[in-house]
Design a protein around this motif. Structure first.
Motif, PDB file in Angstrom:
ATOM      1  N   ASP A  72       0.922  -1.222   0.022  1.00 40.87           N
ATOM      2  CA  ASP A  72      -0.169   0.068  -0.061  1.00 40.87           C
ATOM      3  C   ASP A  72       0.818   1.232   0.283  1.00 40.87           C
ATOM      4  O   ASP A  72       0.699   2.423  -0.527  1.00 40.87           O
ATOM      5  N   GLY A  73       1.904   1.149   0.788  1.00 38.37           N
ATOM      6  CA  GLY A  73       2.791   2.388   0.778  1.00 38.37           C
ATOM      7  C   GLY A  73       3.538   2.637  -0.568  1.00 38.37           C
ATOM      8  O   GLY A  73       3.681   3.812  -0.952  1.00 38.37           O
ATOM      9  N   LYS A  74       3.955   1.545  -1.269  1.00 40.41           N
ATOM     10  CA  LYS A  74       4.529   1.658  -2.711  1.00 40.41           C
ATOM     11  C   LYS A  74       3.392   2.134  -3.636  1.00 40.41           C
ATOM     12  O   LYS A  74       3.785   3.139  -4.361  1.00 40.41           O
ATOM     13  N   ILE A  75       2.060   1.785  -3.379  1.00 38.61           N
ATOM     14  CA  ILE A  75       1.179   2.302  -4.177  1.00 38.61           C
ATOM     15  C   ILE A  75       0.783   3.646  -4.239  1.00 38.61           C
ATOM     16  O   ILE A  75       0.729   4.537  -5.140  1.00 38.61           O
ATOM     17  N   GLU A  76       1.101   4.207  -2.973  1.00 39.96           N
ATOM     18  CA  GLU A  76       0.795   5.659  -2.756  1.00 39.96           C
ATOM     19  C   GLU A  76       1.895   6.406  -3.380  1.00 39.96           C
ATOM     20  O   GLU A  76       1.674   7.392  -4.218  1.00 39.96           O
ATOM     21  N   VAL A  77       3.079   5.972  -3.508  1.00 44.31           N
ATOM     22  CA  VAL A  77       4.336   6.480  -4.006  1.00 44.31           C
ATOM     23  C   VAL A  77       4.118   6.530  -5.430  1.00 44.31           C
ATOM     24  O   VAL A  77       4.273   7.615  -6.281  1.00 44.31           O
ATOM     25  N   ILE A  78       3.623   5.610  -5.863  1.00 46.57           N
ATOM     26  CA  ILE A  78       3.181   5.208  -7.633  1.00 46.57           C
ATOM     27  C   ILE A  78       2.168   6.422  -7.652  1.00 46.57           C
ATOM     28  O   ILE A  78       2.459   7.146  -8.949  1.00 46.57           O
ATOM     29  N   LEU A  79       1.201   6.405  -6.979  1.00 43.23           N
ATOM     30  CA  LEU A  79       0.216   7.253  -7.418  1.00 43.23           C
ATOM     31  C   LEU A  79       0.561   8.907  -7.468  1.00 43.23           C
ATOM     32  O   LEU A  79       0.177   9.589  -8.268  1.00 43.23           O
ATOM     33  N   GLN A  80       1.331   9.105  -6.272  1.00 47.77           N
ATOM     34  CA  GLN A  80       1.981  10.443  -6.454  1.00 47.77           C
ATOM     35  C   GLN A  80       2.777  10.850  -7.447  1.00 47.77           C
ATOM     36  O   GLN A  80       2.707  12.016  -8.035  1.00 47.77           O
ATOM     37  N   LYS A  81       3.643  10.009  -8.106  1.00 44.96           N
ATOM     38  CA  LYS A  81       4.341  10.054  -9.262  1.00 44.96           C
ATOM     39  C   LYS A  81       3.704  10.324 -10.427  1.00 44.96           C
ATOM     40  O   LYS A  81       3.856  10.923 -11.388  1.00 44.96           O
ATOM     41  N   ALA A  82       2.611   9.372 -10.389  1.00 49.06           N
ATOM     42  CA  ALA A  82       1.584   9.656 -11.677  1.00 49.06           C
ATOM     43  C   ALA A  82       0.816  10.857 -11.666  1.00 49.06           C
ATOM     44  O   ALA A  82       0.767  11.413 -12.895  1.00 49.06           O
ATOM     45  N   GLU A  83       0.592  11.377 -10.357  1.00 51.70           N
ATOM     46  CA  GLU A  83      -0.288  12.683 -10.508  1.00 51.70           C
ATOM     47  C   GLU A  83       0.920  13.782 -10.692  1.00 51.70           C
ATOM     48  O   GLU A  83       0.451  14.723 -11.621  1.00 51.70           O
ATOM     49  N   SER A  84       1.898  13.638 -10.448  1.00 51.50           N
ATOM     50  CA  SER A  84       2.978  14.681 -10.876  1.00 51.50           C
ATOM     51  C   SER A  84       3.220  14.730 -12.342  1.00 51.50           C
ATOM     52  O   SER A  84       3.461  15.678 -12.963  1.00 51.50           O
ATOM     53  N   LEU A  85       3.329  13.375 -12.778  1.00 55.68           N
ATOM     54  CA  LEU A  85       3.669  13.331 -14.289  1.00 55.68           C
ATOM     55  C   LEU A  85       2.404  13.710 -15.030  1.00 55.68           C
ATOM     56  O   LEU A  85       2.694  14.638 -16.045  1.00 55.68           O
TER      57      LEU A  85
END
Length: 65
Positions: A30-43
């Motif tokens: 879940d922590g990794k998914i949160e990081v991926i979601l943040q990066k996707a939003e930034s992109l």
């Protein structure tokens, strides 16, 4: 305790340990998914900004061609 009871207790402890391990993995994932979601939003934000700039600058670029 009887042998059957001891065997049952061992199985329950094994099951509990497996569940704890699975929950730990789930929390980590879940922590990794949160990081991926943040990066996707930034992109996504970056790509929208890039598109806006290209649309604005492209007509200016054509003047020099």
């Amino acid at each position: 305790m009887s042998d059957k009871t001891d065997e049952l207790v061992k199985e329950l402890h094994g099951l509990k340990d497996a569940m704890v391990e699975n929950l730990d993995k789930l929390i980590e994932r879940d922590g990794k998914i949160e990081v991926i979601l943040q990066k996707a939003e930034s992109l996504s934000t970056y790509s929208k900004t890039y598109r806006t700039r290209v649309i604005y600058l492209f007509p200016l670029y054509q003047v020099f061609l």
